[in-house]
Design a protein around this motif. Structure first.
Motif, mmCIF file in Angstrom:
data_model
loop_
_atom_site.group_PDB
_atom_site.id
_atom_site.type_symbol
_atom_site.label_atom_id
_atom_site.label_comp_id
_atom_site.label_asym_id
_atom_site.label_seq_id
_atom_site.Cartn_x
_atom_site.Cartn_y
_atom_site.Cartn_z
ATOM 1 N N GLY A 1 -20.814 16.432 48.940
ATOM 2 C CA GLY A 1 -20.415 15.117 48.897
ATOM 3 C C GLY A 1 -20.190 14.513 47.613
ATOM 4 N N PHE A 2 -19.916 13.176 47.458
ATOM 5 C CA PHE A 2 -19.425 12.429 46.290
ATOM 6 C C PHE A 2 -20.105 11.010 46.578
ATOM 7 C CE2 PHE A 2 -17.047 9.117 44.201
ATOM 8 C CZ PHE A 2 -16.849 9.661 43.116
ATOM 9 N N PRO A 3 -20.819 10.525 45.350
ATOM 10 C CA PRO A 3 -21.013 11.136 43.924
ATOM 11 C C PRO A 3 -21.893 12.342 43.939
ATOM 12 C CG PRO A 3 -22.094 9.053 44.046
ATOM 13 C CD PRO A 3 -21.420 9.228 45.212
ATOM 14 N N GLY A 4 -21.704 13.318 43.104
ATOM 15 C CA GLY A 4 -22.386 14.453 43.036
ATOM 16 C C GLY A 4 -23.609 14.334 42.294
ATOM 17 N N GLY A 5 -23.990 13.617 41.361
ATOM 18 C CA GLY A 5 -25.055 13.479 40.423
ATOM 19 C C GLY A 5 -26.386 13.356 41.206
ATOM 20 N N PRO A 6 -26.350 12.237 42.139
ATOM 21 C CA PRO A 6 -27.645 12.217 42.906
ATOM 22 C C PRO A 6 -27.906 13.225 43.812
ATOM 23 C CG PRO A 6 -26.459 10.082 42.837
ATOM 24 C CD PRO A 6 -25.608 11.094 42.140
ATOM 25 N N ILE A 7 -27.027 13.593 44.637
ATOM 26 C CA ILE A 7 -27.086 14.676 45.524
ATOM 27 C C ILE A 7 -27.646 16.108 44.785
ATOM 28 C CG2 ILE A 7 -26.046 16.103 47.308
ATOM 29 C CD1 ILE A 7 -23.909 13.892 47.332
ATOM 30 N N VAL A 8 -27.038 16.394 43.880
ATOM 31 C CA VAL A 8 -27.509 17.671 43.238
ATOM 32 C C VAL A 8 -28.892 17.529 42.596
ATOM 33 C CG1 VAL A 8 -27.043 19.157 41.198
ATOM 34 C CG2 VAL A 8 -25.006 18.409 42.748
ATOM 35 N N ASP A 9 -29.223 16.297 42.026
ATOM 36 C CA ASP A 9 -30.545 15.933 41.637
ATOM 37 C C ASP A 9 -31.691 16.105 42.637
ATOM 38 O OD1 ASP A 9 -32.432 15.269 39.676
ATOM 39 O OD2 ASP A 9 -32.362 13.275 40.143
ATOM 40 N N LYS A 10 -31.303 15.517 43.810
ATOM 41 C CA LYS A 10 -32.054 15.761 44.802
ATOM 42 C C LYS A 10 -32.315 17.374 45.283
ATOM 43 C CE LYS A 10 -33.059 13.934 49.541
ATOM 44 N NZ LYS A 10 -32.597 13.019 50.555
ATOM 45 N N ARG A 11 -31.376 18.054 45.518
ATOM 46 C CA ARG A 11 -31.368 19.324 45.925
ATOM 47 C C ARG A 11 -31.990 20.053 44.979
ATOM 48 N NH1 ARG A 11 -28.231 20.747 50.409
ATOM 49 N NH2 ARG A 11 -29.355 22.628 50.302
ATOM 50 N N ALA A 12 -31.786 19.854 43.385
ATOM 51 C CA ALA A 12 -32.498 20.661 42.548
ATOM 52 C C ALA A 12 -33.841 20.629 42.501
ATOM 53 C CB ALA A 12 -31.906 20.250 41.113
ATOM 54 N N ALA A 13 -34.601 19.409 43.004
ATOM 55 C CA ALA A 13 -35.882 19.123 42.886
ATOM 56 C C ALA A 13 -36.588 20.102 44.071
ATOM 57 C CB ALA A 13 -36.318 17.500 43.419
ATOM 58 N N ALA A 14 -36.027 20.694 44.948
ATOM 59 C CA ALA A 14 -36.455 21.889 46.034
ATOM 60 C C ALA A 14 -36.044 23.033 45.594
ATOM 61 C CB ALA A 14 -35.748 21.169 47.185
ATOM 62 N N GLY A 15 -35.334 23.295 44.373
ATOM 63 C CA GLY A 15 -34.950 24.665 44.065
ATOM 64 C C GLY A 15 -35.698 25.198 42.804
ATOM 65 N N ASN A 16 -35.151 26.370 42.230
ATOM 66 C CA ASN A 16 -35.760 27.113 41.479
ATOM 67 C C ASN A 16 -34.664 27.155 40.225
ATOM 68 O OD1 ASN A 16 -36.889 29.005 39.715
ATOM 69 N ND2 ASN A 16 -36.726 30.839 40.770
ATOM 70 N N PRO A 17 -35.165 26.341 39.140
ATOM 71 C CA PRO A 17 -34.069 26.571 38.200
ATOM 72 C C PRO A 17 -34.018 27.848 37.439
ATOM 73 C CG PRO A 17 -36.373 25.576 37.552
ATOM 74 C CD PRO A 17 -36.567 25.711 38.833
ATOM 75 N N LYS A 18 -34.731 28.774 37.687
ATOM 76 C CA LYS A 18 -34.729 30.064 37.184
ATOM 77 C C LYS A 18 -34.084 31.257 38.027
ATOM 78 C CE LYS A 18 -38.874 29.647 34.079
ATOM 79 N NZ LYS A 18 -40.022 30.305 33.543
ATOM 80 N N SER A 19 -33.377 30.680 39.382
ATOM 81 C CA SER A 19 -32.968 31.635 40.141
ATOM 82 C C SER A 19 -31.538 32.371 39.704
ATOM 83 C CB SER A 19 -32.476 30.720 41.455
ATOM 84 O OG SER A 19 -31.799 29.731 41.066
ATOM 85 N N ALA A 20 -30.908 31.600 38.577
ATOM 86 C CA ALA A 20 -29.651 32.135 38.045
ATOM 87 C C ALA A 20 -29.533 31.590 36.539
ATOM 88 C CB ALA A 20 -28.487 31.398 38.878
ATOM 89 N N SER A 21 -29.002 32.441 35.778
ATOM 90 C CA SER A 21 -28.837 32.289 34.446
ATOM 91 C C SER A 21 -27.374 31.891 33.846
ATOM 92 C CB SER A 21 -29.032 33.577 33.344
ATOM 93 O OG SER A 21 -29.102 33.354 32.391
#
Length: 341
Positions: free
Chosen positions: A177-197
């Motif tokens: 969806g749009f705008p992407g910033g808030p959505i990606v930020d919210k989903r990132a909180a539940a993700g693993n930042p080391k899952s991909a390089s």
């Protein structure tokens, strides 16, 4: 006491504020256009301009009412002159010039990016300058050396996609969806930042410029496969998407933090300020806070309500320019770009 009416229409948000002495925000009203642009996956300039026309007059009236003031109490009218979408800017500049003429008030034209660069000072008791200012938004990713409200010099800027634009494009790739910033930020909180390089593009040891287009492409190929643009998203689960958001966000934030620290070393300042829509990103705020604390630097993050485009930051910066004698004539015009400033 000096009271400034500020008007902001540089992109897709119509905002009007009344601010006293550059710090006391009596009213800050913003009408967003998310619903108008969502189906297009980005801001449509013509639609944005029409919406500004429809919303600006009622917002001005409401802002004066909520601030409990009248045109007679306004000391100057401030407006975003540059940079931005030319059609959107023209609406605000025309309105501000009209009000200044009708009310017989001085006019102050403001650089939108400089307003973001100084927005962290709105609620501070004292000026934080000199400082390195990181401005991160949908259209801009820049570093500035701020010595004062009228002494701001560019240190580095994006050579392709801005950070906020990259967030929007990744959200589009993942169909979030749009705008992407808030959505990606919210989903990132539940993700693993080391899952991909993902790549951290630093552009050389001394560069203070930014580049995020390669990172966007890396996410695209991670989702669909090398050289492909379709066919991979349906294979991803909800956790996979959150992990991708976290890994992408970490790559963006690592570059932003590293470049900011380079700017601090280059200028010798001991204070960092951050403004712009992406300044609301939770990972950026956390990691930059940690880095500044470890390096003994003062950090001032713009309050969340002043991160996105808003009239308060325009009125606040205009106050300081006005106090130094700044006055603009009716011959000013909107400018889509701000050159190297």
């Amino acid at each position: 006491m000096t009271t400034i009416l500020g008007i902001e229409t540089s992109c897709d948000e119509t905002s009007v504020a009344v601010v006293d002495d550059g710090r006391r925000v009596r009213c800050n009203l913003t009408a967003t256009q998310f619903d108008l642009h969502a189906k297009y996956g980005g801001v449509v300039p013509e639609i944005a301009s029409r919406a500004h026309i429809e919303k600006l007059d009622p917002l001005i009236e409401e802002a004066l009412a909520q601030a409990g003031t009248s045109p007679a109490d306004i000391d100057a009218v401030a407006v975003t002159q540059m940079p931005g979408l030319i059609g959107s800017l023209l609406i605000g500049v025309t309105a501000a010039k009209t009000l200044a003429w009708a009310w017989d008030k001085p006019l102050v034209a403001v650089n939108h990016i400089h307003a973001h660069a100084t927005s962290a000072s709105i609620e501070l008791p004292d000026d934080p300058w000199p400082a390195v200012a990181l401005v991160v938004s949908g259209g801009h990713t820049s570093l500035y050396h701020v010595r004062g409200y009228d002494d701001i010099s560019l240190l580095g800027a994006t050579i392709d996609d801005a950070a906020g634009e990259a967030f929007d494009k990744v959200a589009s790739i993942l169909k979030l969806g749009f705008p992407g910033g808030p959505i990606v930020d919210k989903r990132a909180a539940a993700g693993n930042p080391k899952s991909a390089s993902f790549p951290r593009t630093l552009l050389g040891d001394d560069s203070l410029d930014f580049s995020f287009s390669g990172l966007k492409t890396a996410v695209l190929y991670r989702v669909h496969g090398p050289g492909r643009t379709t066919g991979g998203l349906e294979k991803l689960g909800e956790q996979d998407v959150s992990d991708l958001c976290a890994a992408f966000s970490a790559a963006v934030v690592d570059v932003l933090v590293e470049k900011t620290m380079r700017a601090v070393a280059k200028t010798g300042v001991r204070t960092v300020v951050v403004g712009g829509g992406v300044a609301a990103n939770s990972m950026l705020r956390a990691r930059l806070s940690d880095r500044c604390q470890r390096n003994g630097l003062a950090l001032h993050l713009t309050p969340m309500r002043y991160c996105t485009d808003n009239g308060a930051m325009i009125a606040a910066l205009a106050y300081h320019l006005f106090a130094k004698g700044r006055r603009d004539g009716m011959e000013i015009s909107a400018r889509a770009t701000a050159g190297l400033s």
